[in-house]
Motif scaffolding. Structure first.
Motif, PDB file in Angstrom:
ATOM      1  N   GLY A 190      45.591  60.206  72.200  1.00  0.00           N
ATOM      2  CA  GLY A 190      44.215  59.895  71.968  1.00  0.00           C
ATOM      3  C   GLY A 190      43.598  61.130  70.954  1.00  0.00           C
ATOM      4  O   GLY A 190      42.827  60.847  70.050  1.00  0.00           O
ATOM      5  N   ALA A 191      43.924  62.320  71.339  1.00  0.00           N
ATOM      6  CA  ALA A 191      43.244  63.258  70.689  1.00  0.00           C
ATOM      7  C   ALA A 191      43.869  63.555  69.325  1.00  0.00           C
ATOM      8  O   ALA A 191      43.163  63.972  68.543  1.00  0.00           O
ATOM      9  CB  ALA A 191      43.471  64.722  71.472  1.00  0.00           C
ATOM     10  N   GLY A 192      44.878  63.246  68.963  1.00  0.00           N
ATOM     11  CA  GLY A 192      45.725  63.468  67.896  1.00  0.00           C
ATOM     12  C   GLY A 192      45.321  62.499  67.023  1.00  0.00           C
ATOM     13  O   GLY A 192      44.954  62.862  65.679  1.00  0.00           O
ATOM     14  N   LYS A 193      44.775  61.379  67.166  1.00  0.00           N
ATOM     15  CA  LYS A 193      44.281  60.451  66.275  1.00  0.00           C
ATOM     16  C   LYS A 193      42.614  61.022  65.724  1.00  0.00           C
ATOM     17  O   LYS A 193      42.450  60.724  64.214  1.00  0.00           O
ATOM     18  CB  LYS A 193      43.709  59.081  66.929  1.00  0.00           C
ATOM     19  N   THR A 194      42.050  61.624  66.407  1.00  0.00           N
ATOM     20  CA  THR A 194      40.703  62.123  65.985  1.00  0.00           C
ATOM     21  C   THR A 194      40.839  62.944  64.897  1.00  0.00           C
ATOM     22  O   THR A 194      39.766  63.389  64.046  1.00  0.00           O
ATOM     23  CB  THR A 194      39.882  62.946  67.150  1.00  0.00           C
ATOM     24  N   PHE A 195      41.875  64.038  64.754  1.00  0.00           N
ATOM     25  CA  PHE A 195      42.021  64.770  63.338  1.00  0.00           C
ATOM     26  C   PHE A 195      41.816  63.966  62.396  1.00  0.00           C
ATOM     27  O   PHE A 195      41.287  64.258  61.242  1.00  0.00           O
ATOM     28  CB  PHE A 195      43.348  65.531  63.767  1.00  0.00           C
ATOM     29  N   PHE A 196      42.580  62.625  62.374  1.00  0.00           N
ATOM     30  CA  PHE A 196      42.562  61.873  61.115  1.00  0.00           C
ATOM     31  C   PHE A 196      41.496  61.391  60.935  1.00  0.00           C
ATOM     32  O   PHE A 196      41.126  61.223  59.743  1.00  0.00           O
ATOM     33  CB  PHE A 196      43.733  60.888  61.435  1.00  0.00           C
ATOM     34  N   PHE A 197      40.699  60.770  62.200  1.00  0.00           N
ATOM     35  CA  PHE A 197      39.244  60.025  61.951  1.00  0.00           C
ATOM     36  C   PHE A 197      38.519  60.896  61.422  1.00  0.00           C
ATOM     37  O   PHE A 197      37.585  60.964  60.321  1.00  0.00           O
ATOM     38  CB  PHE A 197      38.941  59.774  63.218  1.00  0.00           C
ATOM     39  N   ALA A 198      38.459  62.141  61.716  1.00  0.00           N
ATOM     40  CA  ALA A 198      37.527  63.415  61.283  1.00  0.00           C
ATOM     41  C   ALA A 198      37.663  63.710  59.707  1.00  0.00           C
ATOM     42  O   ALA A 198      36.770  63.742  59.019  1.00  0.00           O
ATOM     43  CB  ALA A 198      37.599  64.631  62.093  1.00  0.00           C
ATOM     44  N   PHE A 199      39.077  63.666  59.387  1.00  0.00           N
ATOM     45  CA  PHE A 199      39.165  63.952  58.018  1.00  0.00           C
ATOM     46  C   PHE A 199      38.639  62.819  57.028  1.00  0.00           C
ATOM     47  O   PHE A 199      38.170  62.969  56.060  1.00  0.00           O
ATOM     48  CB  PHE A 199      40.695  64.103  57.776  1.00  0.00           C
ATOM     49  N   PHE A 200      38.732  61.618  57.768  1.00  0.00           N
ATOM     50  CA  PHE A 200      38.663  60.332  56.680  1.00  0.00           C
ATOM     51  C   PHE A 200      37.122  60.276  56.606  1.00  0.00           C
ATOM     52  O   PHE A 200      36.492  59.982  55.572  1.00  0.00           O
ATOM     53  CB  PHE A 200      39.112  58.998  57.411  1.00  0.00           C
ATOM     54  N   ILE A 201      36.439  60.691  57.746  1.00  0.00           N
ATOM     55  CA  ILE A 201      34.985  60.579  57.680  1.00  0.00           C
ATOM     56  C   ILE A 201      34.393  61.535  56.785  1.00  0.00           C
ATOM     57  O   ILE A 201      33.538  61.536  55.977  1.00  0.00           O
ATOM     58  CB  ILE A 201      34.555  60.651  59.301  1.00  0.00           C
ATOM     59  N   GLY A 202      34.918  62.792  57.076  1.00  0.00           N
ATOM     60  CA  GLY A 202      34.140  64.042  56.217  1.00  0.00           C
ATOM     61  C   GLY A 202      34.611  63.606  54.681  1.00  0.00           C
ATOM     62  O   GLY A 202      33.607  63.929  53.855  1.00  0.00           O
ATOM     63  N   THR A 203      35.723  63.210  54.451  1.00  0.00           N
ATOM     64  CA  THR A 203      36.063  62.985  52.769  1.00  0.00           C
ATOM     65  C   THR A 203      35.275  61.931  52.426  1.00  0.00           C
ATOM     66  O   THR A 203      34.837  62.067  51.138  1.00  0.00           O
ATOM     67  CB  THR A 203      37.742  62.641  52.842  1.00  0.00           C
ATOM     68  N   ILE A 204      34.954  60.761  53.050  1.00  0.00           N
ATOM     69  CA  ILE A 204      34.305  59.757  52.649  1.00  0.00           C
ATOM     70  C   ILE A 204      32.907  60.025  52.361  1.00  0.00           C
ATOM     71  O   ILE A 204      32.189  59.708  51.382  1.00  0.00           O
ATOM     72  CB  ILE A 204      34.514  58.474  53.448  1.00  0.00           C
ATOM     73  N   ALA A 205      32.277  60.916  53.124  1.00  0.00           N
ATOM     74  CA  ALA A 205      30.782  61.097  53.274  1.00  0.00           C
ATOM     75  C   ALA A 205      30.615  62.110  52.180  1.00  0.00           C
ATOM     76  O   ALA A 205      29.765  62.125  51.356  1.00  0.00           O
ATOM     77  CB  ALA A 205      30.573  61.842  54.697  1.00  0.00           C
ATOM     78  N   CYS A 206      31.648  63.202  52.011  1.00  0.00           N
ATOM     79  CA  CYS A 206      31.470  64.185  51.041  1.00  0.00           C
ATOM     80  C   CYS A 206      31.400  63.486  49.461  1.00  0.00           C
ATOM     81  O   CYS A 206      30.850  63.729  48.718  1.00  0.00           O
ATOM     82  CB  CYS A 206      32.500  65.093  51.112  1.00  0.00           C
TER      83      CYS A 206
END
Length: 249
Positions: A190-206
């Motif tokens: 569960g926690a491992g997925k969140t690293f990818f989620f965070a990277f995707f969200i940050g990259t898309i937003a920026c």
């Protein structure tokens, strides 16, 4: 239309790669990092914890109601623990972060883009990716797993409250089933997925923020696009990441 989508996707991939490449370079912008850790992490605690608290409470009630006909009330803690830690916790936390933080990053960087502040950074020989994207994406990668673990804990306590008050279980009985159902692999998955989620969200937003054009209307469209695309990316990537972690497990 297809070409436009592919160009946007290529721009996001390139920004993500540039962010990863620039992150280890010195000097580290400590003040920028600490500011983003506070803005993106601490200020997101309320929305993520409240969301998962009531999710845990509702899930406990619905599970007990659904399983009562089959004599399965005893397994409320087991089902709640696995569903929250492996899936609901990471996904709901990421979606809340995408809505609050992703939109905020895009609006902030979009305002800088339409007022030519980002062009001014380039004119001063400063790298916008290093100054703007790296602290935000890096801060998200750090804080989203922490937010997820805290939200998971709150959700399990919400389920505990409903199990004791509504279902009639004892606190020790519920906790024994929760702890018995969970393993280190479940938590890591569960926690491992969140690293990818965070990277995707940050990259898309920026990317949407930096590439915003057309004044206030363009910033608004970019912000909406960020929420939609980042939410979809979280849901789609969750499927593939779940398959990956199951294969690795």
């Amino acid at each position: 239309m297809l070409r436009s989508y592919l160009e946007t996707l290529g721009g996001m991939v390139r920004l993500g790669w540039d962010t990863l490449r620039s992150a280890p370079r010195r000097p580290f912008e400590r003040e920028l990092w600490f500011e983003q850790l506070f803005q993106l992490g601490v200020r997101s605690l309320t929305i993520t914890n409240v969301t998962l608290l009531f999710t845990g409470m509702v899930l406990a009630i619905q599970t007990a109601y659904s399983l009562s006909a089959y004599g399965g009330k005893a397994f409320v803690g087991d089902i709640l623990a696995l569903s929250v830690v492996r899936e609901l916790g990471p996904v709901l936390t990421a979606l809340m972060v995408a809505g609050r933080v992703g939109a905020g990053i895009t609006a902030e960087l979009g305002s800088m883009a339409v007022t030519e502040q980002i062009d001014a950074l380039r004119a001063l020989a400063a790298d916008p990716v290093r100054k703007l994207a790296v602290p935000r994406v890096g801060a998200l990668v750090v804080v989203v797993p922490v937010l997820t673990i805290l939200a998971d804990t709150i959700a399990l306590f919400g389920g505990l409250a409903m199990s004791v008050l509504e279902i009639g279980q004892t606190r020790s009985y519920y906790m024994s089933h929760v702890l018995g159902a969970l393993s280190l692999r479940d938590i890591a998955s569960g926690a491992g997925k969140t690293f990818f989620f965070a990277f995707f969200i940050g990259t898309i937003a920026c990317f949407n923020g930096i590439s915003a054009r057309g004044g206030a209307d363009g910033v608004g469209k970019a912000t909406t696009n960020t929420v939609v695309v980042s939410s979809i990316s979280v849901i789609i990537s969750d499927f593939f990441l779940t398959k990956l972690f199951l294969l690795l497990g």
